[in-house]
Design a protein around this motif. Structure first.
Motif, PDB file in Angstrom:
ATOM      1  N   GLU A  28       0.979  -1.317  -0.428  1.00  0.00           N
ATOM      2  CA  GLU A  28       0.338  -0.193   0.154  1.00  0.00           C
ATOM      3  C   GLU A  28       0.863   0.929   0.258  1.00  0.00           C
ATOM      4  OE1 GLU A  28      -3.370   0.267  -0.281  1.00  0.00           O
ATOM      5  OE2 GLU A  28      -3.520  -2.002   0.172  1.00  0.00           O
ATOM      6  N   HIS A  29       1.062   2.504  -1.041  1.00  0.00           N
ATOM      7  CA  HIS A  29       1.048   3.364  -0.894  1.00  0.00           C
ATOM      8  C   HIS A  29       0.814   5.126  -1.926  1.00  0.00           C
ATOM      9  CE1 HIS A  29       1.969   3.030  -4.938  1.00  0.00           C
ATOM     10  NE2 HIS A  29       2.126   1.757  -5.207  1.00  0.00           N
ATOM     11  N   GLU A  30       0.729   5.837  -1.544  1.00  0.00           N
ATOM     12  CA  GLU A  30      -0.146   6.567  -1.725  1.00  0.00           C
ATOM     13  C   GLU A  30       0.657   7.499  -3.384  1.00  0.00           C
ATOM     14  OE1 GLU A  30      -0.201   9.520   0.290  1.00  0.00           O
ATOM     15  OE2 GLU A  30      -1.005   8.436   1.731  1.00  0.00           O
ATOM     16  N   PHE A  31       1.710   6.532  -3.476  1.00  0.00           N
ATOM     17  CA  PHE A  31       2.453   7.360  -4.915  1.00  0.00           C
ATOM     18  C   PHE A  31       1.199   6.320  -6.438  1.00  0.00           C
ATOM     19  CE2 PHE A  31       5.729   7.130  -2.229  1.00  0.00           C
ATOM     20  CZ  PHE A  31       6.004   8.477  -2.572  1.00  0.00           C
ATOM     21  N   GLY A  32       1.629   7.942  -7.306  1.00  0.00           N
ATOM     22  CA  GLY A  32       0.465   7.165  -8.648  1.00  0.00           C
ATOM     23  C   GLY A  32       1.769   6.602  -9.824  1.00  0.00           C
ATOM     24  N   PRO A  33       1.399   6.297 -11.112  1.00  0.00           N
ATOM     25  CA  PRO A  33       2.328   5.609 -11.774  1.00  0.00           C
ATOM     26  C   PRO A  33       3.112   6.259 -12.168  1.00  0.00           C
ATOM     27  CG  PRO A  33      -0.233   5.831 -12.550  1.00  0.00           C
ATOM     28  CD  PRO A  33       0.126   6.161 -12.058  1.00  0.00           C
ATOM     29  N   PRO A  48       9.999   5.618 -10.339  1.00  0.00           N
ATOM     30  CA  PRO A  48      10.818   5.919  -9.924  1.00  0.00           C
ATOM     31  C   PRO A  48      10.724   6.416  -8.436  1.00  0.00           C
ATOM     32  CG  PRO A  48      11.581   6.918 -12.020  1.00  0.00           C
ATOM     33  CD  PRO A  48      11.000   6.016 -11.910  1.00  0.00           C
ATOM     34  N   LYS A  49       9.891   7.158  -8.089  1.00  0.00           N
ATOM     35  CA  LYS A  49       9.675   8.624  -7.313  1.00  0.00           C
ATOM     36  C   LYS A  49       9.083   7.354  -6.124  1.00  0.00           C
ATOM     37  CE  LYS A  49       7.390  12.886  -5.358  1.00  0.00           C
ATOM     38  NZ  LYS A  49       5.848  13.097  -6.135  1.00  0.00           N
ATOM     39  N   ALA A  50       8.199   6.175  -6.403  1.00  0.00           N
ATOM     40  CA  ALA A  50       7.366   5.806  -6.021  1.00  0.00           C
ATOM     41  C   ALA A  50       8.430   3.887  -4.715  1.00  0.00           C
ATOM     42  CB  ALA A  50       6.688   4.836  -6.137  1.00  0.00           C
ATOM     43  N   ILE A  51       9.129   4.360  -5.777  1.00  0.00           N
ATOM     44  CA  ILE A  51       9.856   3.210  -5.616  1.00  0.00           C
ATOM     45  C   ILE A  51      11.295   3.557  -3.691  1.00  0.00           C
ATOM     46  CG2 ILE A  51      12.203   1.615  -6.062  1.00  0.00           C
ATOM     47  CD1 ILE A  51       9.555   0.743  -7.208  1.00  0.00           C
ATOM     48  N   LEU A  52      11.941   4.645  -4.261  1.00  0.00           N
ATOM     49  CA  LEU A  52      12.585   5.410  -3.062  1.00  0.00           C
ATOM     50  C   LEU A  52      12.112   5.722  -1.908  1.00  0.00           C
ATOM     51  CD1 LEU A  52      15.520   6.125  -3.221  1.00  0.00           C
ATOM     52  CD2 LEU A  52      14.434   8.290  -3.975  1.00  0.00           C
ATOM     53  N   GLY A  53      10.715   6.171  -2.381  1.00  0.00           N
ATOM     54  CA  GLY A  53       9.207   6.494  -0.899  1.00  0.00           C
ATOM     55  C   GLY A  53       9.132   5.488  -0.783  1.00  0.00           C
ATOM     56  N   ILE A  54       9.075   3.757  -1.011  1.00  0.00           N
ATOM     57  CA  ILE A  54       9.125   3.240  -0.943  1.00  0.00           C
ATOM     58  C   ILE A  54      10.717   2.638   0.481  1.00  0.00           C
ATOM     59  CG2 ILE A  54       8.731   0.549  -0.181  1.00  0.00           C
ATOM     60  CD1 ILE A  54       6.442   1.265  -2.139  1.00  0.00           C
ATOM     61  N   ALA A  55      11.876   2.878  -0.417  1.00  0.00           N
ATOM     62  CA  ALA A  55      13.238   2.551   0.124  1.00  0.00           C
ATOM     63  C   ALA A  55      12.989   3.259   1.117  1.00  0.00           C
ATOM     64  CB  ALA A  55      13.868   2.226  -0.677  1.00  0.00           C
ATOM     65  N   CYS A  56      12.537   4.347   1.429  1.00  0.00           N
ATOM     66  CA  CYS A  56      13.323   4.892   2.786  1.00  0.00           C
ATOM     67  C   CYS A  56      12.439   4.069   3.720  1.00  0.00           C
ATOM     68  CB  CYS A  56      12.975   6.178   2.445  1.00  0.00           C
ATOM     69  SG  CYS A  56      13.788   7.513   1.401  1.00  0.00           S
ATOM     70  N   LYS A  57      11.622   3.301   4.163  1.00  0.00           N
ATOM     71  CA  LYS A  57      10.904   2.580   4.942  1.00  0.00           C
ATOM     72  C   LYS A  57      11.715   1.751   5.935  1.00  0.00           C
ATOM     73  CE  LYS A  57       7.977  -0.783   3.303  1.00  0.00           C
ATOM     74  NZ  LYS A  57       8.747  -1.722   4.357  1.00  0.00           N
TER      75      LYS A  57
END
Length: 301
Positions: A28-33, A48-57
């Protein structure tokens, strides 16, 4: 807590690889495609943005970031961080039609190239289209319904070996936490690649140890009648130009035998639509059909 900029300083390649795995598993995340660029990993594109946003956890003191906390783009800290850790970011291929009908048609075409080989480029492409591109497009187009009612969209293309029938499932986690339980809406691609089904379906198997055991057909038929009775009581209109009461996922050419798991989807079908590969609905029509059956599913409980 640490800012996005501070987290980018300490995020590492292994965190990003873990994020890619999470993304494929439907976290579950809030990033769009992504709209202009793709992160390329093992020849597959990711936002890219979604992957880095998730990686920070995964870093110490970290968390899953929100889209508004940082920006993407060629000169962004986001892209510099991903490249620093050895990842490739490329502009999306020009001229590519990434509409839902185009994605659906390509998945159906790839069904003709079914292979059990883990290195099959056709199956890898199918995996990316089903689990990433189609899921993200559906989330984008149904976000108001999914977010407001708490439903979930997930996909599967394999269980060990590549599956004969890839699927995308829209479900209520409270009533159907997995594909073995409850009622749900599911997209099913026929083995011969000629037909796509939008099926109001149900769990037809249960797990015993490491095995999937098929439920008794009488139990499946009882659950089907229960659902149809509930829909009738709610005044659901079963008439639709593409409606079907049964589904056929087999290879109509008879050259490949459908797996038992694939056959079980036909047993569980309650009501839905069929679309031919060469006569797929428009994106607007398809989303309208999903919403129609989405509310039908909701009214069963």
């Amino acid at each position: 807590f640490l800012s996005a900029k501070d987290l980018f300083k300490i995020v590492r390649k292994e965190n990003i690889l873990a994020a890619i795995k999470d993304f494929e598993n439907g976290i579950e995340h809030e990033f769009g495609p992504s709209t202009q660029y793709d992160l390329i990993h093992q020849e597959k594109p990711y936002p890219p943005k979604a992957i880095l946003g998730i990686a920070c956890k995964y870093v110490e003191g970290g968390r899953l970031l929100k889209p508004e906390e940082f920006s993407g783009g060629e000169e962004s800290t986001c892209f510099r961080t991903l490249r620093r850790e050895g990842f490739t970011i490329e502009p999306k291929k020009e001229g590519r039609d990434n509409s839902i009908p185009s994605i659906l048609k390509r998945i159906l075409e790839l069904q003709n190239n079914y292979s059990t080989s883990t290195s099959s480029q056709e199956m890898i492409e199918r995996d990316n289209l089903v689990k990433i591109e189609l899921v993200e497009k559906l989330k984008l187009n149904t976000s108001s319904l999914i977010d407001n009612l708490g439903f979930k969209i997930e996909a599967s293309t394999r269980a060990g070996l590549w599956a004969h029938i890839p699927w995308v499932r829209i479900s209520d986690p409270e009533h159907s936490p997995n594909a073995q339980q409850g009622y749900y809406l599911v997209l099913l691609f026929s083995l011969d690649g000629k037909r796509l089904y939008l099926s109001l379906n149900q769990g037809t198997t249960y797990t015993k140890g490491n095995s999937f055991i098929r439920k008794d057909l009488n139990e499946i038929e009882f659950n089907k009648k229960k659902a149809l009775d509930a829909l009738t009581k709610e005044g659901f209109n079963f008439e639709h130009k593409d409606s079907v009461s049964t589904i056929d996922l087999k290879d109509s050419n008879g050259t490949r035998k459908l797996s038992p798991t694939g056959s079980s989807y036909s047993n569980g079908h309650i009501h839905g639509n069929v679309y031919q590969r060469d006569n797929l609905p428009t994106e607007k029509e398809f989303i309208s059909d999903i919403k129609r059956l989405f509310f039908a599913q909701k009214n069963i409980y």
